[in-house]
Design a protein around this motif. Sequence first.
Motif, PDB file in Angstrom:
ATOM      1  N   THR A  22       0.829  -1.302   0.051  1.00  0.00           N
ATOM      2  CA  THR A  22       0.103  -0.097  -0.092  1.00  0.00           C
ATOM      3  C   THR A  22       0.951   1.252  -0.127  1.00  0.00           C
ATOM      4  O   THR A  22       2.025   1.243   0.516  1.00  0.00           O
ATOM      5  CB  THR A  22      -0.960  -0.025   1.353  1.00  0.00           C
ATOM      6  OG1 THR A  22       0.026  -0.276   2.338  1.00  0.00           O
ATOM      7  CG2 THR A  22      -1.833  -0.971   1.306  1.00  0.00           C
ATOM      8  N   GLN A  98      -6.136  -7.769   4.293  1.00  0.00           N
ATOM      9  CA  GLN A  98      -7.152  -7.119   3.345  1.00  0.00           C
ATOM     10  C   GLN A  98      -8.288  -7.910   3.534  1.00  0.00           C
ATOM     11  O   GLN A  98      -8.389  -9.021   3.520  1.00  0.00           O
ATOM     12  CB  GLN A  98      -6.618  -7.105   1.924  1.00  0.00           C
ATOM     13  CG  GLN A  98      -7.546  -6.767   0.903  1.00  0.00           C
ATOM     14  CD  GLN A  98      -7.219  -7.158  -0.490  1.00  0.00           C
ATOM     15  OE1 GLN A  98      -6.312  -7.797  -0.580  1.00  0.00           O
ATOM     16  NE2 GLN A  98      -7.879  -6.240  -1.140  1.00  0.00           N
ATOM     17  N   ARG A  99      -9.273  -7.252   3.928  1.00  0.00           N
ATOM     18  CA  ARG A  99     -10.555  -7.735   4.265  1.00  0.00           C
ATOM     19  C   ARG A  99     -11.289  -8.073   3.001  1.00  0.00           C
ATOM     20  O   ARG A  99     -11.131  -7.244   2.062  1.00  0.00           O
ATOM     21  CB  ARG A  99     -11.378  -6.849   5.169  1.00  0.00           C
ATOM     22  CG  ARG A  99     -10.723  -6.555   6.342  1.00  0.00           C
ATOM     23  CD  ARG A  99     -11.236  -7.281   7.698  1.00  0.00           C
ATOM     24  NE  ARG A  99     -10.542  -7.045   9.051  1.00  0.00           N
ATOM     25  CZ  ARG A  99     -10.196  -8.108   9.869  1.00  0.00           C
ATOM     26  NH1 ARG A  99     -10.250  -9.251   9.501  1.00  0.00           N
ATOM     27  NH2 ARG A  99      -9.403  -7.607  10.738  1.00  0.00           N
ATOM     28  N   HIS A 101     -14.121  -6.884   2.060  1.00  0.00           N
ATOM     29  CA  HIS A 101     -14.977  -5.697   1.479  1.00  0.00           C
ATOM     30  C   HIS A 101     -14.093  -4.691   0.898  1.00  0.00           C
ATOM     31  O   HIS A 101     -14.572  -3.284   0.655  1.00  0.00           O
ATOM     32  CB  HIS A 101     -15.999  -5.306   2.493  1.00  0.00           C
ATOM     33  CG  HIS A 101     -15.500  -5.049   3.830  1.00  0.00           C
ATOM     34  ND1 HIS A 101     -15.109  -6.064   4.830  1.00  0.00           N
ATOM     35  CD2 HIS A 101     -15.292  -3.967   4.384  1.00  0.00           C
ATOM     36  CE1 HIS A 101     -14.955  -5.289   5.781  1.00  0.00           C
ATOM     37  NE2 HIS A 101     -14.598  -4.051   5.566  1.00  0.00           N
ATOM     38  N   GLU A 102     -12.608  -4.637   1.371  1.00  0.00           N
ATOM     39  CA  GLU A 102     -11.621  -3.652   1.507  1.00  0.00           C
ATOM     40  C   GLU A 102     -10.897  -3.861   0.059  1.00  0.00           C
ATOM     41  O   GLU A 102     -10.586  -5.018  -0.470  1.00  0.00           O
ATOM     42  CB  GLU A 102     -10.812  -3.554   2.520  1.00  0.00           C
ATOM     43  CG  GLU A 102     -11.707  -3.168   3.793  1.00  0.00           C
ATOM     44  CD  GLU A 102     -10.608  -3.161   5.083  1.00  0.00           C
ATOM     45  OE1 GLU A 102      -9.454  -3.549   4.964  1.00  0.00           O
ATOM     46  OE2 GLU A 102     -11.088  -2.707   6.039  1.00  0.00           O
ATOM     47  N   VAL A 103     -10.667  -2.695  -0.630  1.00  0.00           N
ATOM     48  CA  VAL A 103      -9.491  -2.774  -1.581  1.00  0.00           C
ATOM     49  C   VAL A 103      -8.198  -2.624  -1.245  1.00  0.00           C
ATOM     50  O   VAL A 103      -7.277  -3.718  -1.589  1.00  0.00           O
ATOM     51  CB  VAL A 103      -9.846  -1.759  -2.620  1.00  0.00           C
ATOM     52  CG1 VAL A 103      -9.041  -1.747  -3.806  1.00  0.00           C
ATOM     53  CG2 VAL A 103     -11.359  -1.982  -3.231  1.00  0.00           C
ATOM     54  N   GLN A 104      -7.984  -1.787  -0.306  1.00  0.00           N
ATOM     55  CA  GLN A 104      -6.474  -1.654   0.181  1.00  0.00           C
ATOM     56  C   GLN A 104      -6.028  -2.565   1.118  1.00  0.00           C
ATOM     57  O   GLN A 104      -7.034  -3.106   1.963  1.00  0.00           O
ATOM     58  CB  GLN A 104      -6.461  -0.302   0.625  1.00  0.00           C
ATOM     59  CG  GLN A 104      -6.556   1.054  -0.374  1.00  0.00           C
ATOM     60  CD  GLN A 104      -5.354   0.868  -1.330  1.00  0.00           C
ATOM     61  OE1 GLN A 104      -4.214   0.544  -0.906  1.00  0.00           O
ATOM     62  NE2 GLN A 104      -5.527   1.343  -2.527  1.00  0.00           N
ATOM     63  N   LYS A 105      -4.566  -3.058   1.030  1.00  0.00           N
ATOM     64  CA  LYS A 105      -4.098  -3.739   2.282  1.00  0.00           C
ATOM     65  C   LYS A 105      -3.724  -2.764   3.280  1.00  0.00           C
ATOM     66  O   LYS A 105      -3.660  -1.478   3.148  1.00  0.00           O
ATOM     67  CB  LYS A 105      -3.012  -4.371   1.702  1.00  0.00           C
ATOM     68  CG  LYS A 105      -3.440  -5.317   0.585  1.00  0.00           C
ATOM     69  CD  LYS A 105      -2.186  -5.902  -0.166  1.00  0.00           C
ATOM     70  CE  LYS A 105      -2.342  -6.444  -1.404  1.00  0.00           C
ATOM     71  NZ  LYS A 105      -2.622  -5.656  -2.604  1.00  0.00           N
ATOM     72  N   ARG A 106      -3.811  -3.139   4.488  1.00  0.00           N
ATOM     73  CA  ARG A 106      -3.475  -2.191   5.727  1.00  0.00           C
ATOM     74  C   ARG A 106      -2.386  -3.016   6.536  1.00  0.00           C
ATOM     75  O   ARG A 106      -2.575  -4.095   6.665  1.00  0.00           O
ATOM     76  CB  ARG A 106      -4.557  -1.530   6.147  1.00  0.00           C
ATOM     77  CG  ARG A 106      -5.421  -2.615   6.948  1.00  0.00           C
ATOM     78  CD  ARG A 106      -6.434  -1.803   7.950  1.00  0.00           C
ATOM     79  NE  ARG A 106      -7.337  -2.650   8.397  1.00  0.00           N
ATOM     80  CZ  ARG A 106      -7.213  -3.398   9.425  1.00  0.00           C
ATOM     81  NH1 ARG A 106      -6.268  -3.263  10.322  1.00  0.00           N
ATOM     82  NH2 ARG A 106      -7.952  -4.316  10.114  1.00  0.00           N
ATOM     83  N   ASN A 117     -15.053 -14.467   5.870  1.00  0.00           N
ATOM     84  CA  ASN A 117     -16.162 -13.627   5.592  1.00  0.00           C
ATOM     85  C   ASN A 117     -17.232 -14.518   4.977  1.00  0.00           C
ATOM     86  O   ASN A 117     -17.005 -15.373   4.141  1.00  0.00           O
ATOM     87  CB  ASN A 117     -15.549 -12.630   4.750  1.00  0.00           C
ATOM     88  CG  ASN A 117     -15.215 -11.406   5.519  1.00  0.00           C
ATOM     89  OD1 ASN A 117     -15.397 -11.144   6.509  1.00  0.00           O
ATOM     90  ND2 ASN A 117     -14.036 -10.840   4.908  1.00  0.00           N
TER      91      ASN A 117
END
Length: 117
Positions: A22, A98-99, A101-106, A117
């Motif tokens: 990211t 990365q969940r 529903h999320e686009v970005q990794k954190r 999920n």
Amino acid sequence: SRRSKYFADKFWSQSSDDYYLTPGKPSSYFIVEKYDVPSDGFPASSLAMLFEEADVKRLNMTTTNVTLPSAVAMLDSDRYPDMKSSLKAARDGSILIQRQHEVQKRRGRSGDRIYPN
């Protein structure tokens, strides 16, 4: 150069973009491993091997809701043979999440919860 683990709870494509971290991460970081959360959760026996029953209750963990360090220790016991090594990796910020529903990794933190999920 410094390496980072990529922990995903969804399947991601193998395009070259998936191997870059990211924005804001040093360019010397790169993804060396990807883990997927089992869709039916983690085996209860794995959880029991890492924690005493009282700790599982205190941390409010179930087979489908665990902390990031415990998930990493269960998914890669060769690289993380104990909680100390997986906790260190989480505290160092060397695990990305990365969940679905999320686009970005954190960057993952020690208290982050991991679940299918």
